[in-house]
Write an enzyme that holds these catalytic residues in place. Sequence first.
Site, mmCIF file in Angstrom:
data_model
loop_
_atom_site.group_PDB
_atom_site.id
_atom_site.type_symbol
_atom_site.label_atom_id
_atom_site.label_comp_id
_atom_site.label_asym_id
_atom_site.label_seq_id
_atom_site.Cartn_x
_atom_site.Cartn_y
_atom_site.Cartn_z
ATOM 1 N N TYR B 112 0.836 -1.200 0.000
ATOM 2 C CA TYR B 112 0.000 0.000 0.000
ATOM 3 C C TYR B 112 0.869 1.248 0.000
ATOM 4 O O TYR B 112 1.926 1.284 0.633
ATOM 5 C CB TYR B 112 -0.873 0.048 1.258
ATOM 6 C CG TYR B 112 -2.082 -0.837 1.214
ATOM 7 C CD1 TYR B 112 -3.304 -0.356 0.779
ATOM 8 C CD2 TYR B 112 -1.999 -2.158 1.635
ATOM 9 C CE1 TYR B 112 -4.427 -1.169 0.758
ATOM 10 C CE2 TYR B 112 -3.117 -2.986 1.613
ATOM 11 C CZ TYR B 112 -4.325 -2.478 1.173
ATOM 12 O OH TYR B 112 -5.435 -3.289 1.153
ATOM 13 N N TYR B 151 -0.886 -9.766 0.633
ATOM 14 C CA TYR B 151 0.204 -9.207 1.446
ATOM 15 C C TYR B 151 0.158 -9.775 2.866
ATOM 16 O O TYR B 151 -0.894 -10.198 3.342
ATOM 17 C CB TYR B 151 0.155 -7.679 1.458
ATOM 18 C CG TYR B 151 -1.087 -7.083 2.060
ATOM 19 C CD1 TYR B 151 -1.198 -6.867 3.432
ATOM 20 C CD2 TYR B 151 -2.155 -6.710 1.263
ATOM 21 C CE1 TYR B 151 -2.339 -6.313 3.982
ATOM 22 C CE2 TYR B 151 -3.302 -6.160 1.793
ATOM 23 C CZ TYR B 151 -3.381 -5.962 3.158
ATOM 24 O OH TYR B 151 -4.514 -5.429 3.690
ATOM 25 N N ARG B 161 -3.176 -11.762 3.737
ATOM 26 C CA ARG B 161 -4.511 -11.387 3.273
ATOM 27 C C ARG B 161 -4.695 -11.811 1.817
ATOM 28 O O ARG B 161 -3.801 -11.588 0.987
ATOM 29 C CB ARG B 161 -4.725 -9.863 3.321
ATOM 30 C CG ARG B 161 -4.693 -9.161 4.660
ATOM 31 C CD ARG B 161 -5.836 -9.488 5.614
ATOM 32 N NE ARG B 161 -7.113 -9.893 5.031
ATOM 33 C CZ ARG B 161 -8.060 -9.075 4.594
ATOM 34 N NH1 ARG B 161 -7.914 -7.778 4.627
ATOM 35 N NH2 ARG B 161 -9.204 -9.559 4.121
ATOM 36 N N HIS B 164 -7.418 -8.070 -2.399
ATOM 37 C CA HIS B 164 -8.736 -7.430 -2.263
ATOM 38 C C HIS B 164 -8.654 -5.956 -2.611
ATOM 39 O O HIS B 164 -7.575 -5.356 -2.595
ATOM 40 C CB HIS B 164 -9.286 -7.596 -0.838
ATOM 41 C CG HIS B 164 -8.405 -6.986 0.204
ATOM 42 N ND1 HIS B 164 -7.382 -7.675 0.800
ATOM 43 C CD2 HIS B 164 -8.378 -5.743 0.738
ATOM 44 C CE1 HIS B 164 -6.755 -6.885 1.667
ATOM 45 N NE2 HIS B 164 -7.329 -5.708 1.633
ATOM 46 N N HIS B 166 -10.587 -2.429 -1.311
ATOM 47 C CA HIS B 166 -11.506 -1.842 -0.333
ATOM 48 C C HIS B 166 -12.549 -0.997 -1.058
ATOM 49 O O HIS B 166 -12.189 -0.197 -1.938
ATOM 50 C CB HIS B 166 -10.742 -0.952 0.644
ATOM 51 C CG HIS B 166 -9.803 -1.698 1.534
ATOM 52 N ND1 HIS B 166 -10.164 -2.152 2.781
ATOM 53 C CD2 HIS B 166 -8.509 -2.077 1.370
ATOM 54 C CE1 HIS B 166 -9.138 -2.775 3.342
ATOM 55 N NE2 HIS B 166 -8.109 -2.746 2.506
#
Lengths: 187, 245
Positions: B112, B151, B161, B164, B166
């Site tokens: 991120y 990640y 995770r 995905h 958000h």
Amino acid sequence: MSAVPGQTVGPFFHLGLACPQMNELVPPAHPRAVRLHGRVTDGAGAPVPDAVIEIWQADPRGHIVRRPGSLRRDGWTFTGWGRAATDPDGLYSFATLEPGSTVEGRPGFFAVTVLARGLLDRLFTRAYLPDDAEALAADPLLAALEPDRRATLITRRAGHGLVFDIRLQGADETVFLAYPRLRDAWT
Amino acid sequence: MNTQAEIDQEIEAAAQQPGGPQPRIDYAPYRSSVLRHPKQPLHLVDPESVELWAPAFGHRDVADDEADLTIQHAGTPLGERIVVTGRVLDGDGRPVAGQLVEVWQANAAGRYRHQRDQHPAPHDPNFTGVGRCLTGPDGTYRFQTIKPGPYPWRNHLNAWRPAHIHFSVFGTEFTQRLVTQMYFPGDPLFRYDPIYQSITDPKARELLVAQYDHDLTTPEWNTGYRWDVVLTGTHRTPLDTGDPS
């Protein structure tokens, strides 16, 4: 139709949800600006430094305004909606106007959404203005709550601000809300 | 720190408890949830006043090019270019038109663009991972982006995770506010992930998984995924539908 489930907002929400002046429904220097602020805490009383608080409210005359511009504030348009992230001490803050009563005899309130890392679905609550004791006593939601729980939904005045602390868990846990269609989506 | 095997056991035990179609906010395998969920039952209330209306967003708030996450920098981001599209509908199947959809995500390497993400995977100077759009008259949203990578995180030892995106979505009423995550079909990490598994009803959690749609795939350019976002139902009666002021 089956409603899509929620998921936590996660730790990196600032990336997607942050906008300039998102917590300034009016500029702080506005003559009628009030500071709505508080601390978000967890079940151990520790601050929650990665929560998002959103408010949605009527204007001071009790009108529900439906104007765009919350993500690109022009400094003049009151949109009734704002968003704030908590800081490392779990504190959030809005500059806004006090919501008027939208129904005669009812107290003004902020509709509040709470999101956080660790919170798997968003929560809803209300933050009522504290001044009109008669209107607060007549409010159906507040009247249905035990007095100590009722107090968690009523802001208190301090200096030029309204304080609304949000306790996610614990002895003085904030009252969180479900709406009928939400409940239907669960059954 | 717990092992994945220990978390797997907790996930399995929790799956035996009947759960609704929403995530269980009291879900200990996701360690951060333990002190961050209310223990009192939610108080059921009929929505009133502003709760019967949603905030309004418009073209003042969102520029058209914010729906394309691949054109925000001088160069082209690395990774698999994808289109993600679908409709935002209310619980009665009506389109939610002209409303705000916000997305954020990791880059193709699973990193991120956020100072708190310390995963030692490379940043992509050509990818921020943030998009916004307004739904069309039929509730359609559409983003062009890069498929995010999975990640690691520190919920337990070797926690990863599933990939995905958000999503933050508004309806026509305050009560319909939704923040969730969209997943990709067939992700091998689903069974290990306490956030995804916090929705203990398998049919309900599959509602978060997009479908691969070859009709959205375009030659020599992108693959396509379709994902419809169904919100809860509205409470407004016909008498309320005029101008709120």
